[in-house]
Design a protein around this motif. Structure first.
Motif, PDB file in Angstrom:
ATOM      1  N   ASP A   5       1.376  -0.973   0.527  1.00 35.53           N
ATOM      2  CA  ASP A   5       0.006  -0.221  -0.029  1.00 35.53           C
ATOM      3  C   ASP A   5       0.352   1.214   0.219  1.00 35.53           C
ATOM      4  O   ASP A   5       0.966   1.960  -0.902  1.00 35.53           O
ATOM      5  CB  ASP A   5      -1.011   0.192   1.144  1.00 35.53           C
ATOM      6  N   ALA A   6       2.035   1.165   0.815  1.00 37.60           N
ATOM      7  CA  ALA A   6       2.469   2.469   1.152  1.00 37.60           C
ATOM      8  C   ALA A   6       3.333   2.658  -0.545  1.00 37.60           C
ATOM      9  O   ALA A   6       3.890   3.920  -0.750  1.00 37.60           O
ATOM     10  CB  ALA A   6       3.710   1.922   1.912  1.00 37.60           C
ATOM     11  N   ARG A   7       3.879   1.799  -1.102  1.00 30.27           N
ATOM     12  CA  ARG A   7       4.614   1.502  -2.460  1.00 30.27           C
ATOM     13  C   ARG A   7       3.351   2.597  -3.841  1.00 30.27           C
ATOM     14  O   ARG A   7       4.358   2.541  -4.554  1.00 30.27           O
ATOM     15  CB  ARG A   7       5.543   0.201  -2.678  1.00 30.27           C
ATOM     16  N   ILE A   8       1.794   1.479  -3.233  1.00 26.48           N
ATOM     17  CA  ILE A   8       1.459   2.428  -4.125  1.00 26.48           C
ATOM     18  C   ILE A   8       1.072   3.158  -4.400  1.00 26.48           C
ATOM     19  O   ILE A   8       0.540   4.442  -5.498  1.00 26.48           O
ATOM     20  CB  ILE A   8      -0.047   1.664  -4.318  1.00 26.48           C
ATOM     21  N   ALA A   9       0.904   4.185  -2.891  1.00 22.74           N
ATOM     22  CA  ALA A   9       0.699   5.588  -2.536  1.00 22.74           C
ATOM     23  C   ALA A   9       2.099   6.205  -3.668  1.00 22.74           C
ATOM     24  O   ALA A   9       1.204   7.742  -3.310  1.00 22.74           O
ATOM     25  CB  ALA A   9       0.940   5.896  -1.046  1.00 22.74           C
ATOM     26  N   ILE A  10       3.356   5.606  -2.790  1.00 23.65           N
ATOM     27  CA  ILE A  10       3.985   7.060  -3.781  1.00 23.65           C
ATOM     28  C   ILE A  10       4.152   6.794  -5.440  1.00 23.65           C
ATOM     29  O   ILE A  10       4.130   7.557  -6.129  1.00 23.65           O
ATOM     30  CB  ILE A  10       5.832   5.889  -3.770  1.00 23.65           C
ATOM     31  N   VAL A  11       3.762   5.819  -5.942  1.00 21.75           N
ATOM     32  CA  VAL A  11       3.489   6.106  -7.287  1.00 21.75           C
ATOM     33  C   VAL A  11       2.131   6.862  -7.783  1.00 21.75           C
ATOM     34  O   VAL A  11       1.919   7.977  -8.567  1.00 21.75           O
ATOM     35  CB  VAL A  11       3.074   4.013  -8.383  1.00 21.75           C
ATOM     36  N   VAL A  12       0.856   6.237  -6.948  1.00 18.43           N
ATOM     37  CA  VAL A  12      -0.192   7.805  -7.040  1.00 18.43           C
ATOM     38  C   VAL A  12       0.502   9.317  -6.803  1.00 18.43           C
ATOM     39  O   VAL A  12      -0.590   9.683  -7.496  1.00 18.43           O
ATOM     40  CB  VAL A  12      -1.115   6.821  -6.796  1.00 18.43           C
ATOM     41  N   GLU A  13       1.051   9.012  -5.571  1.00 14.98           N
ATOM     42  CA  GLU A  13       1.000  10.784  -5.099  1.00 14.98           C
ATOM     43  C   GLU A  13       2.548  10.785  -6.904  1.00 14.98           C
ATOM     44  O   GLU A  13       2.260  12.351  -6.978  1.00 14.98           O
ATOM     45  CB  GLU A  13       1.946  11.182  -4.100  1.00 14.98           C
ATOM     46  N   THR A  14       3.046  10.343  -7.198  1.00 14.06           N
ATOM     47  CA  THR A  14       4.323  10.541  -8.890  1.00 14.06           C
ATOM     48  C   THR A  14       3.442  11.424  -9.649  1.00 14.06           C
ATOM     49  O   THR A  14       3.456  12.071 -10.039  1.00 14.06           O
ATOM     50  CB  THR A  14       5.190   9.715  -8.779  1.00 14.06           C
ATOM     51  N   LEU A  15       2.506  10.171  -9.857  1.00 16.56           N
ATOM     52  CA  LEU A  15       0.657  10.939 -10.883  1.00 16.56           C
ATOM     53  C   LEU A  15       0.038  11.947 -10.245  1.00 16.56           C
ATOM     54  O   LEU A  15      -0.094  12.887 -11.363  1.00 16.56           O
ATOM     55  CB  LEU A  15      -0.015   9.320 -10.961  1.00 16.56           C
ATOM     56  N   ASP A  16      -0.505  12.278  -8.891  1.00 12.20           N
ATOM     57  CA  ASP A  16      -0.671  13.478  -8.550  1.00 12.20           C
ATOM     58  C   ASP A  16       0.571  14.679  -8.595  1.00 12.20           C
ATOM     59  O   ASP A  16      -0.549  16.008  -9.270  1.00 12.20           O
ATOM     60  CB  ASP A  16      -1.084  13.847  -7.383  1.00 12.20           C
ATOM     61  N   ALA A  17       1.495  15.193  -9.132  1.00  5.71           N
ATOM     62  CA  ALA A  17       2.288  15.216  -9.580  1.00  5.71           C
ATOM     63  C   ALA A  17       3.382  16.041 -10.235  1.00  5.71           C
ATOM     64  O   ALA A  17       3.688  16.441 -10.513  1.00  5.71           O
ATOM     65  CB  ALA A  17       3.216  15.786  -8.327  1.00  5.71           C
ATOM     66  N   TRP A  18       2.937  15.132 -11.621  1.00  7.64           N
ATOM     67  CA  TRP A  18       3.198  14.202 -12.205  1.00  7.64           C
ATOM     68  C   TRP A  18       3.055  16.048 -13.158  1.00  7.64           C
ATOM     69  O   TRP A  18       2.050  16.565 -13.531  1.00  7.64           O
ATOM     70  CB  TRP A  18       2.520  13.743 -13.189  1.00  7.64           C
TER      71      TRP A  18
END
Length: 144
Positions: free
Chosen positions: A11-24
């Motif tokens: 879940d933590a790594r998925i959150a990193i991926v999704v947050e990376t996309l949010d800031a893209w």
């Protein structure tokens, strides 16, 4: 020599991926996302791994769609670093809100599907809304 496999997506790594996309910002491809996640986590995942997780796949699609409709800024960037940081934060929050609203819509659609299927099987809404049983916390391994 065999290449090391990246650790499972928690879940933590998925959150990193999704947050990376949010800031893209700028062009978005699976390869660019994979590179960015590798830089952030030190692990390289495949496009197929990311696509297996609906939260990542949906966030990617939503970001891709939102980027298609944007044009590059014609005005210059503000000179004040605090203003630039505030604008970047507001953009991240806006992306996150859009993603969460889309995820919420998918969950609502899933709920309607479940409720309809439950009703077809004779399960009532009262049955579905019944409280869960409380766990037996006093019980230990030795006593029953």
């Amino acid at each position: 020599m065999k290449k090391d496999r990246a650790p499972d997506l928690t879940d933590a790594r998925i959150a990193i991926v999704v947050e990376t996309l949010d800031a893209w910002k700028g062009k978005l491809t699976w390869d660019l996302l994979i590179d960015a996640v590798e830089a952030a986590t030190g692990h390289r995942y495949s496009r197929f791994t990311f696509a297996e997780y609906p939260q990542i796949a949906n966030a990617f699609s939503l970001k891709k769609e939102s980027l298609r409709g944007t044009l590059p800024r014609t005005r210059g960037e503000p000179r004040d670093e605090r203003v630039r940081a505030a604008i970047a934060q507001a953009d991240r929050y806006k992306s996150k809100v859009e993603r969460l609203e889309a995820e919420n819509q998918l969950l609502l659609e899933q709920f309607v599907t479940w409720a309809t299927n439950a009703e077809r099987k004779g399960v009532t809404m009262d049955m579905l809304n019944a409280p869960l049983p409380k766990p037996e916390r006093e019980r230990t391994k030795g006593t029953k």
